[in-house]
Structure formats: C-alpha cells, structure tokens
Design a protein around this motif. Structure first.
Motif, PDB file in Angstrom:
ATOM      1  N   GLY A   1       0.790  -1.229   0.000  1.00  0.00           N
ATOM      2  CA  GLY A   1       0.000   0.000   0.000  1.00  0.00           C
ATOM      3  C   GLY A   1       0.819   1.274   0.000  1.00  0.00           C
ATOM      4  O   GLY A   1       0.287   2.359   0.249  1.00  0.00           O
ATOM      5  N   LEU A   2       2.115   1.161  -0.300  1.00  0.00           N
ATOM      6  CA  LEU A   2       2.994   2.325  -0.256  1.00  0.00           C
ATOM      7  C   LEU A   2       3.068   3.054  -1.595  1.00  0.00           C
ATOM      8  O   LEU A   2       3.427   4.233  -1.646  1.00  0.00           O
ATOM      9  N   VAL A   3       2.749   2.349  -2.658  1.00  0.00           N
ATOM     10  CA  VAL A   3       2.789   2.887  -4.020  1.00  0.00           C
ATOM     11  C   VAL A   3       1.579   2.322  -4.748  1.00  0.00           C
ATOM     12  O   VAL A   3       1.110   1.219  -4.432  1.00  0.00           O
ATOM     13  N   ARG A   4       1.087   3.065  -5.714  1.00  0.00           N
ATOM     14  CA  ARG A   4       0.069   2.516  -6.614  1.00  0.00           C
ATOM     15  C   ARG A   4       0.526   2.798  -8.038  1.00  0.00           C
ATOM     16  O   ARG A   4       1.284   3.739  -8.288  1.00  0.00           O
ATOM     17  N   ARG A   5       0.086   1.969  -8.953  1.00  0.00           N
ATOM     18  CA  ARG A   5       0.400   2.182 -10.374  1.00  0.00           C
ATOM     19  C   ARG A   5      -0.842   2.699 -11.078  1.00  0.00           C
ATOM     20  O   ARG A   5      -1.956   2.241 -10.815  1.00  0.00           O
ATOM     21  N   GLU A   6      -0.614   3.645 -11.971  1.00  0.00           N
ATOM     22  CA  GLU A   6      -1.698   4.224 -12.756  1.00  0.00           C
ATOM     23  C   GLU A   6      -1.285   4.267 -14.213  1.00  0.00           C
ATOM     24  O   GLU A   6      -0.116   4.508 -14.523  1.00  0.00           O
ATOM     25  N   ARG A   7      -2.240   4.058 -15.082  1.00  0.00           N
ATOM     26  CA  ARG A   7      -1.991   4.197 -16.518  1.00  0.00           C
ATOM     27  C   ARG A   7      -1.608   5.636 -16.821  1.00  0.00           C
ATOM     28  O   ARG A   7      -2.133   6.571 -16.228  1.00  0.00           O
ATOM     29  N   SER A   8      -0.722   5.792 -17.781  1.00  0.00           N
ATOM     30  CA  SER A   8      -0.309   7.119 -18.204  1.00  0.00           C
ATOM     31  C   SER A   8      -1.443   7.813 -18.950  1.00  0.00           C
ATOM     32  O   SER A   8      -2.080   7.212 -19.818  1.00  0.00           O
TER      33      SER A   8
END
Length: 152
Positions: free
Chosen positions: A88-95
């Motif tokens: 839960g420290l980072v999340r990935r998101e589409r560009s």
C-alpha cells in the motif's frame, strides 16, 4: 621493450590504490546502508523508489523515469514497485499521455513510511560515509566526482 606512442600507461601505485579503494567503497557503501534499512524491513532499493517518488511532481513518475532515477533496470524497478504496491505504499496508474505506459505514484502511507525510515537512512549515510570526511575534503571530493561523471 620501449613504450610506443598510444600504448596504455600503467597505473602508478597511488592510482592503483585509489582505484581499488574507490571500488571497495562503491561496493560496500550500498550494502552497509541496505543492512541498516533492512532492520526496518525496507531494502535500500525500495527506499530509493519512495524517495524519488516523494520528490517528483505529484509524487508520480513514469516507470522508465523511476528506473533511471534509481539506477535500476526497468524489470528491477517493476518488481520493487510491485512489492511496495502490495504494502500500500505505491500505486500504479496508466499514463494519461499514451495509455500504454504506467506511472508509479507514492501514496500517503508510502510517504509516511519514507518519513519513518529517513532518520535511519540519514544516520547510516553519515556513519558510513560523511563522518569519515573532513569539512574540507567534502567539496573537493564532490567536485572531483562531478568531473568524473561529466567526463571532463
């Protein structure tokens, strides 16, 4: 046999000592800092991911930019981000730019974790590196290393 123009010039004893010592420091320093952070359960590579994301606009970087900033391979960066994402420290998101790329985004929990680990990292850097240099040596070493990096 006499040296010919263009032949490599052997290192003298002082140059050889400097090169070997620099190589040992280059190898040992990250291991020592990693060991200190491992006591908190955060490997140095993951600490650097959190650090670079915290400094980025919007706490977000493209995965390729993050890999370059952390000096890790893209696959190594992906693995680190996946581990941080699981916590839960980072999340990935589409560009938003091209919809093919991904951004790593530092979460509030990730920023809190970075702040929690920062004093240990700072103490480690000081203990293993800066405490061994005088106030006069630091800027001289910094200028010399910048010249090496720039090739000039």
């Amino acid at each position: 046999m006499a040296a010919r123009p263009g032949d490599p010039v052997p290192l003298d004893a002082a140059e050889e000592d400097l090169l070997r010592t620099f190589s040992q420091v280059w190898s040992a320093l990250p291991r020592l800092m990693d060991a200190d952070l491992q006591e908190l359960g955060l490997p140095l590579g993951e600490y650097f991911v959190l650090m670079h994301l915290s400094e980025a606009p919007g706490r977000s970087l493209r995965m390729s930019e993050l890999a370059a900033a952390t000096d890790m391979s893209l696959s190594g960066t992906t693995r680190a981000v996946q581990r941080l994402e699981a916590g839960g420290l980072v999340r990935r998101e589409r560009s938003d730019d091209d919809r093919r790329g991904w951004h790593a985004v530092l979460t509030d929990a990730g920023l809190d974790r970075l702040r929690e680990c920062w004093p240990t990292h700072l103490a480690s850097v000081r203990r293993h590196f800066f405490d061994h240099l005088t106030d006069e040596e630091r800027p001289v070493l910094a200028r010399a290393l910048h010249r090496v990096l720039s090739g000039g």
